[in-house]
Design a protein around this motif. Structure first.
Motif, PDB file in Angstrom:
ATOM      1  N   ARG A 148      -3.465   2.358   7.634  1.00 44.65           N
ATOM      2  CA  ARG A 148      -3.013   3.359   8.602  1.00 44.65           C
ATOM      3  C   ARG A 148      -1.498   3.276   8.791  1.00 44.65           C
ATOM      4  O   ARG A 148      -0.797   4.300   8.843  1.00 44.65           O
ATOM      5  CB  ARG A 148      -3.724   3.158   9.942  1.00 44.65           C
ATOM      6  N   GLU A 149      -0.982   2.067   8.880  1.00 45.41           N
ATOM      7  CA  GLU A 149       0.466   1.887   9.052  1.00 45.41           C
ATOM      8  C   GLU A 149       1.232   2.403   7.830  1.00 45.41           C
ATOM      9  O   GLU A 149       2.282   3.040   7.963  1.00 45.41           O
ATOM     10  CB  GLU A 149       0.776   0.408   9.283  1.00 45.41           C
ATOM     11  N   ALA A 150       0.710   2.151   6.634  1.00 44.89           N
ATOM     12  CA  ALA A 150       1.360   2.622   5.409  1.00 44.89           C
ATOM     13  C   ALA A 150       1.364   4.150   5.355  1.00 44.89           C
ATOM     14  O   ALA A 150       2.371   4.764   4.980  1.00 44.89           O
ATOM     15  CB  ALA A 150       0.647   2.055   4.188  1.00 44.89           C
ATOM     16  N   LEU A 151       0.260   4.760   5.738  1.00 41.79           N
ATOM     17  CA  LEU A 151       0.167   6.215   5.718  1.00 41.79           C
ATOM     18  C   LEU A 151       1.104   6.844   6.743  1.00 41.79           C
ATOM     19  O   LEU A 151       1.707   7.895   6.491  1.00 41.79           O
ATOM     20  CB  LEU A 151      -1.278   6.651   5.967  1.00 41.79           C
ATOM     21  N   VAL A 152       1.237   6.202   7.886  1.00 37.91           N
ATOM     22  CA  VAL A 152       2.173   6.685   8.902  1.00 37.91           C
ATOM     23  C   VAL A 152       3.603   6.585   8.378  1.00 37.91           C
ATOM     24  O   VAL A 152       4.430   7.498   8.574  1.00 37.91           O
ATOM     25  CB  VAL A 152       2.014   5.896  10.217  1.00 37.91           C
ATOM     26  N   ASP A 153       3.911   5.492   7.692  1.00 37.23           N
ATOM     27  CA  ASP A 153       5.247   5.328   7.105  1.00 37.23           C
ATOM     28  C   ASP A 153       5.540   6.447   6.109  1.00 37.23           C
ATOM     29  O   ASP A 153       6.638   7.034   6.110  1.00 37.23           O
ATOM     30  CB  ASP A 153       5.363   3.976   6.391  1.00 37.23           C
ATOM     31  N   LEU A 154       4.591   6.752   5.242  1.00 35.76           N
ATOM     32  CA  LEU A 154       4.794   7.796   4.237  1.00 35.76           C
ATOM     33  C   LEU A 154       4.883   9.175   4.880  1.00 35.76           C
ATOM     34  O   LEU A 154       5.590  10.057   4.379  1.00 35.76           O
ATOM     35  CB  LEU A 154       3.660   7.759   3.209  1.00 35.76           C
ATOM     36  N   SER A 155       4.191   9.347   5.996  1.00 36.52           N
ATOM     37  CA  SER A 155       4.309  10.609   6.734  1.00 36.52           C
ATOM     38  C   SER A 155       5.705  10.761   7.310  1.00 36.52           C
ATOM     39  O   SER A 155       6.302  11.839   7.281  1.00 36.52           O
ATOM     40  CB  SER A 155       3.270  10.673   7.859  1.00 36.52           C
ATOM     41  N   ALA A 156       6.263   9.648   7.830  1.00 38.59           N
ATOM     42  CA  ALA A 156       7.615   9.671   8.386  1.00 38.59           C
ATOM     43  C   ALA A 156       8.648   9.967   7.307  1.00 38.59           C
ATOM     44  O   ALA A 156       9.712  10.530   7.588  1.00 38.59           O
ATOM     45  CB  ALA A 156       7.927   8.337   9.058  1.00 38.59           C
ATOM     46  N   GLN A 158     -10.664   1.938  -1.259  1.00 40.04           N
ATOM     47  CA  GLN A 158     -10.107   1.964  -2.614  1.00 40.04           C
ATOM     48  C   GLN A 158      -9.364   0.667  -2.939  1.00 40.04           C
ATOM     49  O   GLN A 158      -9.490   0.123  -4.043  1.00 40.04           O
ATOM     50  CB  GLN A 158      -9.159   3.153  -2.763  1.00 40.04           C
ATOM     51  N   TYR A 159      -8.600   0.162  -1.964  1.00 36.76           N
ATOM     52  CA  TYR A 159      -7.801  -1.035  -2.187  1.00 36.76           C
ATOM     53  C   TYR A 159      -8.480  -2.316  -1.701  1.00 36.76           C
ATOM     54  O   TYR A 159      -7.944  -3.413  -1.901  1.00 36.76           O
ATOM     55  CB  TYR A 159      -6.434  -0.887  -1.513  1.00 36.76           C
ATOM     56  N   GLY A 160      -9.620  -2.166  -1.059  1.00 30.23           N
ATOM     57  CA  GLY A 160     -10.352  -3.339  -0.603  1.00 30.23           C
ATOM     58  C   GLY A 160      -9.651  -4.101   0.504  1.00 30.23           C
ATOM     59  O   GLY A 160      -9.630  -5.344   0.499  1.00 30.23           O
ATOM     60  N   ILE A 220       0.838  -1.201   0.000  1.00 30.11           N
ATOM     61  CA  ILE A 220       0.000   0.000   0.000  1.00 30.11           C
ATOM     62  C   ILE A 220       0.872   1.250   0.000  1.00 30.11           C
ATOM     63  O   ILE A 220       0.615   2.209  -0.736  1.00 30.11           O
ATOM     64  CB  ILE A 220      -0.948  -0.006   1.212  1.00 30.11           C
ATOM     65  N   ALA A 221       1.926   1.240   0.822  1.00 27.63           N
ATOM     66  CA  ALA A 221       2.833   2.392   0.873  1.00 27.63           C
ATOM     67  C   ALA A 221       3.471   2.634  -0.495  1.00 27.63           C
ATOM     68  O   ALA A 221       3.565   3.777  -0.963  1.00 27.63           O
ATOM     69  CB  ALA A 221       3.911   2.172   1.937  1.00 27.63           C
ATOM     70  N   ASP A 222       3.911   1.558  -1.149  1.00 27.15           N
ATOM     71  CA  ASP A 222       4.531   1.682  -2.471  1.00 27.15           C
ATOM     72  C   ASP A 222       3.535   2.213  -3.497  1.00 27.15           C
ATOM     73  O   ASP A 222       3.875   3.066  -4.330  1.00 27.15           O
ATOM     74  CB  ASP A 222       5.071   0.328  -2.939  1.00 27.15           C
ATOM     75  N   ALA A 223       2.308   1.693  -3.442  1.00 26.45           N
ATOM     76  CA  ALA A 223       1.289   2.128  -4.404  1.00 26.45           C
ATOM     77  C   ALA A 223       0.946   3.602  -4.217  1.00 26.45           C
ATOM     78  O   ALA A 223       0.828   4.353  -5.197  1.00 26.45           O
ATOM     79  CB  ALA A 223       0.031   1.276  -4.250  1.00 26.45           C
ATOM     80  N   LEU A 224       0.805   4.039  -2.978  1.00 26.74           N
ATOM     81  CA  LEU A 224       0.481   5.442  -2.715  1.00 26.74           C
ATOM     82  C   LEU A 224       1.653   6.358  -3.067  1.00 26.74           C
ATOM     83  O   LEU A 224       1.456   7.454  -3.591  1.00 26.74           O
ATOM     84  CB  LEU A 224       0.080   5.615  -1.252  1.00 26.74           C
ATOM     85  N   ARG A 225       2.860   5.901  -2.788  1.00 26.98           N
ATOM     86  CA  ARG A 225       4.041   6.684  -3.175  1.00 26.98           C
ATOM     87  C   ARG A 225       4.065   6.883  -4.686  1.00 26.98           C
ATOM     88  O   ARG A 225       4.343   7.980  -5.183  1.00 26.98           O
ATOM     89  CB  ARG A 225       5.316   5.981  -2.722  1.00 26.98           C
ATOM     90  N   ARG A 276      -0.949  11.886  -9.445  1.00 26.88           N
ATOM     91  CA  ARG A 276      -2.378  11.578  -9.342  1.00 26.88           C
ATOM     92  C   ARG A 276      -2.925  11.922  -7.959  1.00 26.88           C
ATOM     93  O   ARG A 276      -4.114  12.214  -7.815  1.00 26.88           O
ATOM     94  CB  ARG A 276      -2.622  10.105  -9.686  1.00 26.88           C
ATOM     95  N   LEU A 277      -2.064  11.838  -6.947  1.00 29.56           N
ATOM     96  CA  LEU A 277      -2.376  12.405  -5.632  1.00 29.56           C
ATOM     97  C   LEU A 277      -1.598  13.714  -5.558  1.00 29.56           C
ATOM     98  O   LEU A 277      -0.370  13.712  -5.498  1.00 29.56           O
ATOM     99  CB  LEU A 277      -1.954  11.456  -4.508  1.00 29.56           C
ATOM    100  N   GLN A 278      -2.303  14.822  -5.591  1.00 34.76           N
ATOM    101  CA  GLN A 278      -1.658  16.124  -5.736  1.00 34.76           C
ATOM    102  C   GLN A 278      -1.404  16.800  -4.399  1.00 34.76           C
ATOM    103  O   GLN A 278      -1.986  16.443  -3.374  1.00 34.76           O
ATOM    104  CB  GLN A 278      -2.512  17.013  -6.636  1.00 34.76           C
ATOM    105  N   ALA A 279      -0.507  17.772  -4.431  1.00 36.87           N
ATOM    106  CA  ALA A 279      -0.131  18.502  -3.216  1.00 36.87           C
ATOM    107  C   ALA A 279      -1.363  19.072  -2.532  1.00 36.87           C
ATOM    108  O   ALA A 279      -2.208  19.704  -3.160  1.00 36.87           O
ATOM    109  CB  ALA A 279       0.833  19.632  -3.574  1.00 36.87           C
TER     110      ALA A 279
END
Length: 239
Positions: free
Chosen positions: A54-62, A45-47, A18-23, A30-33
């Motif tokens: 939540r963990e993936a989003l936290v990783d990308l935030s870090a 979205q990803y089912g 999920i983290a890789d896909a969102l990155r 496609r995900l804009q500022a």
């Protein structure tokens, strides 16, 4: 995003997927500022369940790619031109240290002209050639993929995985910032740096000064482009 079947996906694997896909969504623009979303929206979205999302989003935030707000969820971090200057400076310090290690015969460095390293060097050259083609075509999404692989594989030849990981993270951040600004351009052909092959040649010949010059010119070109695009009242002119 598969969640079942032969060889069930573990939560940690799903989290990384999920983290890789969102990155990739952020890098592709496609995900804009500033775009906001919630854990539930991404999970739907990803089912998948909310926990790995939540963990993936936290990783990308870090990693500095997302902003977290406990009330509104998450949003894509918006980078300024000043942020870009800082990234370029940090990136320059890392690459200069890599080149200095080569110049001083650092024990961890895998010599680019050593026959035992031929396969790895060949791979780096292929990534560089594909990056050059994508840059010439103005295909920034393809360029980003090959550019990140090029630098990842090149930096791994210096024998320090921490250095390679740090440089990779910096390069992801600079590309996110670049994509956010490049949206102002309609035609990217001939505007994007593509000196990957020349850099490999210089390093293979242990020509450190030429390698430094190539990277310095790259950074100057990229910074000038982003600074110009940061002036929203500036008409579009060739970089």
């Amino acid at each position: 995003m598969p969640t079942s079947g032969t060889g069930a996906v573990t939560r940690s694997t799903l989290r990384q997927q999920i983290a890789d896909a969102l990155r990739d969504e952020v890098l592709a623009g496609r995900l804009q500022a500033g775009q906001e979303f919630t854990v539930k929206e991404i999970a739907d979205q990803y089912g998948v369940s909310a926990t790995p999302v939540r963990e993936a989003l936290v990783d990308l935030s870090a990693q500095g790619l997302l902003e977290a707000d406990q009330h509104r969820g998450f949003s894509v971090h918006e980078y300024s031109v000043e942020d870009y200057r800082g990234m370029i400076e940090a990136r320059s310090l890392v690459t200069d240290g890599m080149f200095q290690a080569l110049d001083s015969g650092h024990r961890g460095y895998r010599d680019l002209d050593d026959p035992r390293t031929a396969a790895a060097v060949s791979g780096v050259r292929r990534r560089g050639e594909e990056a050059r083609r994508a840059a010439s075509a103005g295909d920034v999404t393809v360029l980003i993929g090959y550019d990140l692989r090029f630098w990842r594989e090149l930096s791994s030849l210096f024998g320090n995985p921490y250095l390679a990981d740090f440089l990779h993270r910096l390069r992801v951040q600079t590309w996110v910032c670049t994509v956010q600004h490049l949206r102002a351009l309609t035609d990217l052909r001939g505007r994007l740096w593509a000196g990957h092959g020349e850099l490999v040649d210089a390093l293979a010949q242990r020509d450190i000064e030429t390698a430094r010059t190539i990277v310095a010119e790259y950074n100057t070109h990229s910074l000038a482009l982003i600074e110009r695009l940061g002036r929203t009242d500036q008409p579009d002119r060739p970089a």
